[in-house]
Every structure is written in C-alpha cells, then in structure tokens.
Design an enzyme around this catalytic site. Structure first.
Site, PDB file in Angstrom:
ATOM      1  N   HIS A  42       0.129   9.976   3.828  1.00  9.02           N
ATOM      2  CA  HIS A  42      -0.729   8.781   3.866  1.00  9.02           C
ATOM      3  C   HIS A  42      -1.682   8.889   5.052  1.00  9.02           C
ATOM      4  O   HIS A  42      -1.244   9.208   6.166  1.00  9.02           O
ATOM      5  CB  HIS A  42       0.104   7.517   4.130  1.00  9.02           C
ATOM      6  N   HIS A  66       3.734  13.608  -0.242  1.00  6.02           N
ATOM      7  CA  HIS A  66       2.351  13.170   0.002  1.00  6.02           C
ATOM      8  C   HIS A  66       2.212  12.667   1.424  1.00  6.02           C
ATOM      9  O   HIS A  66       3.187  12.228   2.040  1.00  6.02           O
ATOM     10  CB  HIS A  66       1.925  12.085  -0.996  1.00  6.02           C
TER      11      HIS A  66
HETATM   12  P1  AMP Z   1       5.484   6.260  -0.657  1.00  5.41           P
HETATM   13  O1  AMP Z   1       6.057   4.875  -0.612  1.00  5.41           O
HETATM   14  O2  AMP Z   1       5.354   6.924   0.682  1.00  5.41           O
HETATM   15  O3  AMP Z   1       6.219   7.126  -1.660  1.00  5.41           O
HETATM   16  O4  AMP Z   1       3.997   6.080  -1.152  1.00  5.41           O
HETATM   17  C1  AMP Z   1       3.612   6.038  -2.487  1.00  5.41           C
HETATM   18  C2  AMP Z   1       2.210   5.518  -2.514  1.00  5.41           C
HETATM   19  O5  AMP Z   1       1.618   5.885  -3.742  1.00  5.41           O
HETATM   20  C3  AMP Z   1       2.113   3.993  -2.404  1.00  5.41           C
HETATM   21  O6  AMP Z   1       1.312   3.648  -1.274  1.00  5.41           O
HETATM   22  C4  AMP Z   1       1.463   3.582  -3.720  1.00  5.41           C
HETATM   23  O7  AMP Z   1       0.566   2.504  -3.575  1.00  5.41           O
HETATM   24  C5  AMP Z   1       0.742   4.852  -4.133  1.00  5.41           C
HETATM   25  N1  AMP Z   1       0.534   5.025  -5.562  1.00  5.41           N
HETATM   26  C6  AMP Z   1       1.442   4.896  -6.547  1.00  5.41           C
HETATM   27  N2  AMP Z   1       0.864   5.151  -7.751  1.00  5.41           N
HETATM   28  C7  AMP Z   1      -0.426   5.467  -7.502  1.00  5.41           C
HETATM   29  C8  AMP Z   1      -1.533   5.827  -8.319  1.00  5.41           C
HETATM   30  N3  AMP Z   1      -1.418   5.911  -9.658  1.00  5.41           N
HETATM   31  N4  AMP Z   1      -2.716   6.074  -7.739  1.00  5.41           N
HETATM   32  C9  AMP Z   1      -2.843   5.972  -6.382  1.00  5.41           C
HETATM   33  N5  AMP Z   1      -1.836   5.642  -5.560  1.00  5.41           N
HETATM   34  C10 AMP Z   1      -0.645   5.390  -6.098  1.00  5.41           C
END
Ligand code: AMP
Ligand code: ZN
Length: 138
Positions: A103, A101
């Site tokens: 950001h 993903h």
């Molecule tokens: P990373 O640390 O780069 O893997 O980012 C994962 C991101 O996903 C974090 O910023 C979380 O806040 C976000 N996240 C996790 N679960 C959800 C969800 N159900 N809906 C939206 N964002 C999420």
C-alpha cells in the site's frame, strides 16, 4: 484462497478491470478501490505470492524500487505531506487479500488515518533473548 480464485491475480492479468496507473511485465499499480486517503495506491506483482514469506528477494527489491518511483509521482501529483508504506501479512495483521501487495498511502493534515501501535516498555533480559533467537533464525 487459492491462486486460481485470487482477485489480484485476475486484476494483474487484466481479467478484472482496475484503475491502473502503471504496469510492466512484473507489476501492476492501481488505485485502491476503498482508499484510506486521496491517491491510495497498491503495487501488486503479476506473479502470485501469498505474503512476504513467499516472496523472493529479487521481486522484493523490484517492488521497493518501483515504490520509490510511485511515491515520488504521488507527491508530485497530489502534493501530499507524507506517505505511509503499508504491507500486511496474515489476517491478524489486517491482510484481506491473500496476494502480496504494497500500500502507498499519501498523508494529509487532518486525514484521520491511523497507522500505528501502542509502544510498550521493554524488558532488557527478554529483549536480549529475543535478539538471540531471531539472530539465530536468520
Ligand atoms: P489488505 O487489507 O492489506 O489485504 O489490502 C487489500 C486492499 O485491496 C484493500 O485496501 C482494498 O480496498 C483493496 N481492494 C480490494 N479489491 C480491490 C479491487 N478490486 N480493486 C482495487 N483495490 C481493491
Ligand atoms: Zn493472486
């Protein structure tokens, strides 16, 4: 985590609700549930890729093309003063959800977000060895 049990696969398929701002046949863009700043969004491909090493070039190109569009929308809608595009690969790099993903983190004055590193002085010989090794691996 296997892709059968991947939260972003479930979100991408609509099996788990999300605050979606855009979707098409390849991607879903949603609000991050624990935002770093106002408007923090995530672009997730519908197809499961663990990380950047898995991602194919065509999908990568489409993701970044979509990122330009979402970044402009965030700027127009929120009036942010800057934008960080962050993409973590591997636990050590801060990846917590093992489904690729991107950001998009809008930036505002005094938002207290820390994205960065401590710069180190480089060694000329080592830099050249690294340059050669990486070049040879492409
Ligand atoms: P990373 O640390 O780069 O893997 O980012 C994962 C991101 O996903 C974090 O910023 C979380 O806040 C976000 N996240 C996790 N679960 C959800 C969800 N159900 N809906 C939206 N964002 C999420
Ligand atoms: Zn997944």
């Amino acid at each position: 985590m296997s892709k059968d049990n991947c939260i972003f696969c479930k979100i991408a398929k609509g099996e788990i609700p999300s605050a979606t701002i855009y979707e098409d046949s390849h991607f879903r863009v949603m609000m991050d549930i624990n935002p770093a700043t106002k408007g923090h969004c995530l672009i997730i491909p519908r197809e499961h890729f663990d990380n950047i090493y898995d991602l194919d070039g065509e999908t990568a190109g489409k993701i970044f093309s979509l990122a330009t569009c979402i970044a402009r929308a965030l700027k127009d809608a929120l009036g942010c003063e800057g934008m960080n595009i962050v993409q973590n690969n591997g636990e050590i790099a801060g990846q917590t959800v093992m489904h690729f993903h991107l950001h998009l983190i809008p930036r505002y004055k005094d938002d207290e977000v820390k994205v960065g590193w401590v710069p180190h002085a480089s060694d000329e010989k080592e830099l050249e060895e690294l340059r050669r090794a990486i070049k040879a691996a492409i």
